[in-house]
Design an enzyme around this catalytic site. Structure first.
Site, short mmCIF file in Angstrom:
data_model
loop_
_atom_site.label_atom_id
_atom_site.label_comp_id
_atom_site.label_asym_id
_atom_site.label_seq_id
_atom_site.Cartn_x
_atom_site.Cartn_y
_atom_site.Cartn_z
N ASP A 127 0.85 -1.19 0.00
CA ASP A 127 0.00 0.00 0.00
C ASP A 127 0.88 1.23 0.00
OD1 ASP A 127 -2.43 -1.36 -0.01
OD2 ASP A 127 -2.57 -1.41 2.17
N ASP A 145 -6.93 -1.26 -4.63
CA ASP A 145 -8.04 -0.90 -3.75
C ASP A 145 -8.92 0.15 -4.40
OD1 ASP A 145 -6.99 -2.59 -1.75
OD2 ASP A 145 -5.84 -0.96 -0.84
#
Length: 173
Positions: A127, A145
């Site tokens: 991330d 995401d």
């Protein structure tokens, strides 16, 4: 008086080859960015881009936005595969003229597979996007995401538009 309905006009992403190409391109883009982030961005150190946006590399052992990070990795892999299978099933059953639904399914599948690849390649998801203010910060997330979120939004929009189209006409007085 007979009423004829226009034949369904298939959308681009309602066909197997275009949706497969879209998903592959999205996966490649997601993986290229994650490789660059992993190689060039410092771990858990904010690199401020503009006010309220920073790049912040971290590793996520859960699902989107670090949910379920306490669960076993194989549970998460199985869950992602089940979600992909379910979305493919929905894609196949959805009428070919539903533009936003098919685009949404493509985004969801690409995002789920992007994070699934990370899980297989690294044992975690990379991330790197962080929105924040001086008193608040959102969970760190990645392009995959974002694909899942955009896809869900497209499916919801398609349902809203579909319910508007199906409203019966009010009788004229």
């Amino acid at each position: 008086m007979t009423t004829e309905t226009a034949p369904l006009r298939p959308t681009l992403l309602s066909r197997p080859l275009p949706i497969a190409i879209f998903i592959i391109i999205a996966l490649i883009l997601d993986q290229i960015i994650k490789i660059a982030v992993d190689n060039y961005l410092p771990l858990e150190e904010a690199v401020h881009v503009v006010p309220m946006l920073a790049l912040y590399r971290t590793y996520n052992t859960g699902v989107a936005f670090s949910m379920l990070d306490h669960m076993d990795g194989w549970f998460i892999v199985t869950m992602r595969l089940a979600i992909c299978a379910f979305v493919i099933w929905l894609w196949r059953r959805t009428p070919a003229d539903r533009t936003f639904a098919h685009a949404g399914f493509a985004f969801i599948i690409a995002g789920a597979l992007g994070n699934l690849f990370d899980r297989f390649l690294y044992g975690h998801v990379i991330d790197y996007i962080l929105f924040y203010t001086s008193t608040w910060s959102f969970a760190v997330f990645n392009l995959a995401d974002s694909f899942i979120t955009i896809g869900a939004g497209c499916v919801i929009l398609d349902e809203i538009l579909g319910s508007i189209r199906k409203k019966p006409e009010q009788p004229k007085i």
